[in-house]
Design a protein around this motif. Structure first.
Motif, PDB file in Angstrom:
ATOM      1  N   GLY A 156      36.471  65.092  39.529  1.00 34.39           N
ATOM      2  CA  GLY A 156      36.536  64.783  40.961  1.00 34.39           C
ATOM      3  C   GLY A 156      37.936  64.401  41.403  1.00 34.39           C
ATOM      4  N   ALA A 157      38.622  63.595  40.598  1.00 27.82           N
ATOM      5  CA  ALA A 157      39.979  63.174  40.946  1.00 27.82           C
ATOM      6  C   ALA A 157      40.935  64.361  40.949  1.00 27.82           C
ATOM      7  N   ALA A 160      40.191  66.403  44.042  1.00 21.64           N
ATOM      8  CA  ALA A 160      40.673  65.671  45.217  1.00 21.64           C
ATOM      9  C   ALA A 160      42.195  65.737  45.312  1.00 21.64           C
ATOM     10  N   ALA A 161      42.870  65.715  44.160  1.00 23.44           N
ATOM     11  CA  ALA A 161      44.325  65.819  44.152  1.00 23.44           C
ATOM     12  C   ALA A 161      44.779  67.181  44.664  1.00 23.44           C
ATOM     13  N   VAL A 162      44.043  68.232  44.280  1.00 24.76           N
ATOM     14  CA  VAL A 162      44.351  69.577  44.798  1.00 24.76           C
ATOM     15  C   VAL A 162      44.211  69.584  46.314  1.00 24.76           C
ATOM     16  N   PHE A 163      43.116  69.039  46.799  1.00 21.21           N
ATOM     17  CA  PHE A 163      42.865  69.054  48.239  1.00 21.21           C
ATOM     18  C   PHE A 163      43.826  68.130  48.990  1.00 21.21           C
ATOM     19  N   ALA A 164      44.293  67.084  48.325  1.00 20.63           N
ATOM     20  CA  ALA A 164      45.235  66.161  48.960  1.00 20.63           C
ATOM     21  C   ALA A 164      46.552  66.824  49.316  1.00 20.63           C
ATOM     22  N   MET A 165      46.837  67.949  48.670  1.00 15.67           N
ATOM     23  CA  MET A 165      48.048  68.691  49.024  1.00 15.67           C
ATOM     24  C   MET A 165      47.996  69.174  50.463  1.00 15.67           C
ATOM     25  N   GLN A 166      46.795  69.214  51.043  1.00 18.59           N
ATOM     26  CA  GLN A 166      46.669  69.541  52.453  1.00 18.59           C
ATOM     27  C   GLN A 166      47.412  68.512  53.310  1.00 18.59           C
ATOM     28  N   GLY A 167      47.274  67.241  52.952  1.00 21.65           N
ATOM     29  CA  GLY A 167      47.988  66.199  53.686  1.00 21.65           C
ATOM     30  C   GLY A 167      49.491  66.356  53.592  1.00 21.65           C
ATOM     31  N   THR A 348      40.507  58.598  47.911  1.00 20.89           N
ATOM     32  CA  THR A 348      39.491  59.456  47.317  1.00 20.89           C
ATOM     33  C   THR A 348      39.841  59.806  45.878  1.00 20.89           C
ATOM     34  N   ILE A 349      41.096  60.110  45.622  1.00 20.15           N
ATOM     35  CA  ILE A 349      41.523  60.448  44.258  1.00 20.15           C
ATOM     36  C   ILE A 349      41.179  59.320  43.292  1.00 20.15           C
ATOM     37  N   PHE A 350      41.412  58.090  43.695  1.00 15.49           N
ATOM     38  CA  PHE A 350      41.210  56.952  42.790  1.00 15.49           C
ATOM     39  C   PHE A 350      39.752  56.521  42.678  1.00 15.49           C
ATOM     40  N   LEU A 351      38.920  56.830  43.662  1.00 12.44           N
ATOM     41  CA  LEU A 351      37.564  56.293  43.674  1.00 12.44           C
ATOM     42  C   LEU A 351      36.459  57.330  43.487  1.00 12.44           C
ATOM     43  N   VAL A 352      36.770  58.621  43.618  1.00 11.58           N
ATOM     44  CA  VAL A 352      35.713  59.625  43.624  1.00 11.58           C
ATOM     45  C   VAL A 352      34.976  59.707  42.287  1.00 11.58           C
ATOM     46  N   ASP A 353      35.626  59.386  41.175  1.00 11.09           N
ATOM     47  CA  ASP A 353      34.959  59.396  39.875  1.00 11.09           C
ATOM     48  C   ASP A 353      34.480  58.012  39.459  1.00 11.09           C
ATOM     49  N   ARG A 354      34.595  57.067  40.375  1.00 11.49           N
ATOM     50  CA  ARG A 354      34.100  55.710  40.115  1.00 11.49           C
ATOM     51  C   ARG A 354      32.848  55.403  40.927  1.00 11.49           C
ATOM     52  N   ILE A 355      32.867  55.738  42.215  1.00  9.96           N
ATOM     53  CA  ILE A 355      31.712  55.416  43.061  1.00  9.96           C
ATOM     54  C   ILE A 355      30.917  56.660  43.456  1.00  9.96           C
TER      55      ILE A 355
END
Length: 526
Positions: A156-157, A160-167, A348-355
């Motif tokens: 998940g992280a 999410a990191a791939v998608f964060a490149m959108q930002g 999201t990167i830091f929490l998606v595989d935690r919660i």
């Protein structure tokens, strides 16, 4: 797991190849966001150049809708086509095609020529459509490749990191617009029309640079092991490819190859079997992506109009130098991305595989609804008495969009469906999302208008400024869309902590991967 090579991928420690894959696939999204979101700062410049004499320097409403939405139409078509093709030809082969198309059409957009404004803008929309077509293909392929490369613990992280490149792509587009407009707009003299024309062309053409830089590395990536083994049914090649990637030796028994080749074809996309086992999941991924894109793209592509008509930016007619308007619009877009958009991705990167994906998506939709309603019902108060509060709430909307459904709707479809349909189903989900984006952008633009005045076939006519009353009502519609997205999120199961095959098993006990497991257990291969 059914195959040792897949078990090796799922249990692999985080290595250099994971980060390499994030950068290579993520640069596609960087380029996508740059190309899609670089248009708002320059759309008003197009009006100043081509509608200077007969429409007060403003793009007519339907022309503005076309300029903003044409790439989205292309993206919708590209997601469907390349998503399907990715399951037929392989992820890697199709991946290079989309990148070439993005590079070519980015450059071509800057060379939109013609003897009249009609021909120039028609040419621009034509190339923007095909640019969107390539961008659309990047969605299912990037998501599928990253999900099939990643290990179970941090999948998940990584996605999410791939998608964060959108930002980062949004910020890059704004930065290029700032630099180019500063270069041409320095000094007290107003740039000539030729110089103004160069500004928007350079900004659009620069989108070819990041895409071109990553082409070589994309072509060096091996095909994903899951496609090679489960779809192409070549376990030996999958093991060889992943042995190089993981820098370990993966042995494949001949019995595993024979068992794999003997499996019968499973149900297809247009079958009762698919509807029975994955129908509700596909409904969940498509509907949630639809509703988040209604809010996300209308807020992003039209945020300059929103700020201008709430007094946070000057009215377009108040700028004596059109290039200064590009500069200030791009600066506002960059600041909002830094305050709200990018932090949402990071959380999201830091929490998606935690919660988990589902909780993040529900929380995101909930707070999007709350803040959109807060803006809508007290719109006059925020505009007239608390512009700082308006900015804060609007930034929080962007934060919870990205620390929420904008990211999770990208992740989940690449984790739920079987390998032979994974890219296709992700493409369908993304395409329905782009339909929501088109409705959001065009609908918000028109819903914000106090009334419609007559215009000719391509833009000679009058165009009212957006008004606070119209925008307040439009924000209510975005809030309602977020509420519906919240409800539809309950159709999606949690995918955290399980392999891709285990996620598929949750919906169906008759997939190829499950039969593989039985075969390999019989031969003591796992």
């Amino acid at each position: 797991m059914a195959l040792k090579v897949l078990s090796a991928l799922d249990g692999a420690a985080t290595q250099l190849y994971h980060f390499t894959a994030i950068i290579i696939t993520g640069m596609g999204f960087f380029t996508d966001a740059y190309d899609l979101f670089c248009i708002p700062p320059v759309s008003n410049l197009l009006g100043k150049i081509y509608y200077k004499k007969d429409n007060g320097g403003l793009l007519p409403i339907h022309v503005k809708a076309l300029v903003n939405a044409t790439a989205l139409f292309g993206a919708l078509a590209g997601q469907l086509f390349f998503g399907w093709l990715g399951d037929r030809m392989g992820r890697k082969k199709v991946y290079g095609i989309t990148l070439k198309l993005m590079v070519a059409t980015s450059i071509a957009s800057g060379f939109s020529l013609g003897r009249s404004r009609r021909s120039v803008l028609t040419c621009l929309c034509f190339f923007r459509f095909w640019l969107g077509f390539g961008i659309g293909g990047d969605y299912p392929l990037s998501a599928t490749i990253m999900s099939e490369y990643a290990n179970t613990k941090t999948r998940g992280a990584f996605m999410a990191a791939v998608f964060a490149m959108q930002g980062l792509g949004i910020i890059a587009g704004s930065t290029v617009a700032i630099i180019v407009s500063k270069f041409f707009g320095t000094g007290r003299s107003i740039p000539s029309e030729d110089q103004q024309d160069m500004v928007w062309r350079i900004i659009l053409m620069f989108g070819a640079v990041p895409a071109g830089l990553t082409y070589y590395w994309r072509m060096k990536m091996p095909e994903t092991a899951r496609y090679t083994a489960l779809v192409a049914k070549n376990v030996k090649q999958a093991a060889a490819d992943m042995s190089k990637v993981l820098d370990v030796y993966i042995e494949v028994d001949e019995d595993s190859v024979l068992s794999l080749e003997s499996l019968e074809e499973q149900f297809g996309l247009f079958s009762w079997g698919f509807v029975k086992h994955h129908g509700l999941q596909l409904l969940g991924t498509t509907s949630t992506w639809f509703f988040v894109d209604v809010a996300f793209y209308s807020s992003n592509l039209l945020q300059i109009d929103l700020y201008r008509n709430t007094g946070l930016l000057q009215k377009s007619s108040e700028y004596k130098n059109p290039v200064h308007e590009v500069f200030r619009s791009a600066r506002a877009q960059a600041l909002v991305a830094l305050w709200g958009t990018l932090p949402g991705y990071v959380f999201t990167i830091f929490l998606v595989d935690r919660i988990g994906r589902r909780i993040i998506q529900l929380v995101g939709f909930f707070f999007m609804s709350v803040f959109l309603f807060a803006l809508a019902f007290a719109f006059k108060h925020w505009v007239n008495e608390s512009k700082g509060g308006f900015i804060a709430i609007h930034s929080l909307i962007f934060f919870f969009t990205n620390f929420g459904p904008n990211t999770t709707t990208f992740i989940v479809p690449a984790e739920l469906f079987p390998a032979r349909l994974r890219s296709t189903c992700h493409g369908i989900s993304a395409a329905v999302g782009k339909a929501g984006a088109i409705i959001g952008v065009v609908g918000f633009l028109y819903a914000s208008q106090p009334k419609d005045k007559h215009q000719d076939s391509f833009g000679v006519g009058e165009n009212d400024h957006l008004t606070g009353i119209g925008q307040g009502n439009a924000l209510i519609l975005l809030a309602v869309a977020s509420c519906l997205g919240f409800l539809c999120s309950f159709l999606i199961p949690e995918t955290m902590g399980r392999s891709l095959e285990e996620n598929d098993v949750q919906a169906s006990r008759s997939t190829a991967e499950v039969e593989l497991q039985a075969e390999f257990e019989k031969h003591n291969l796992i």
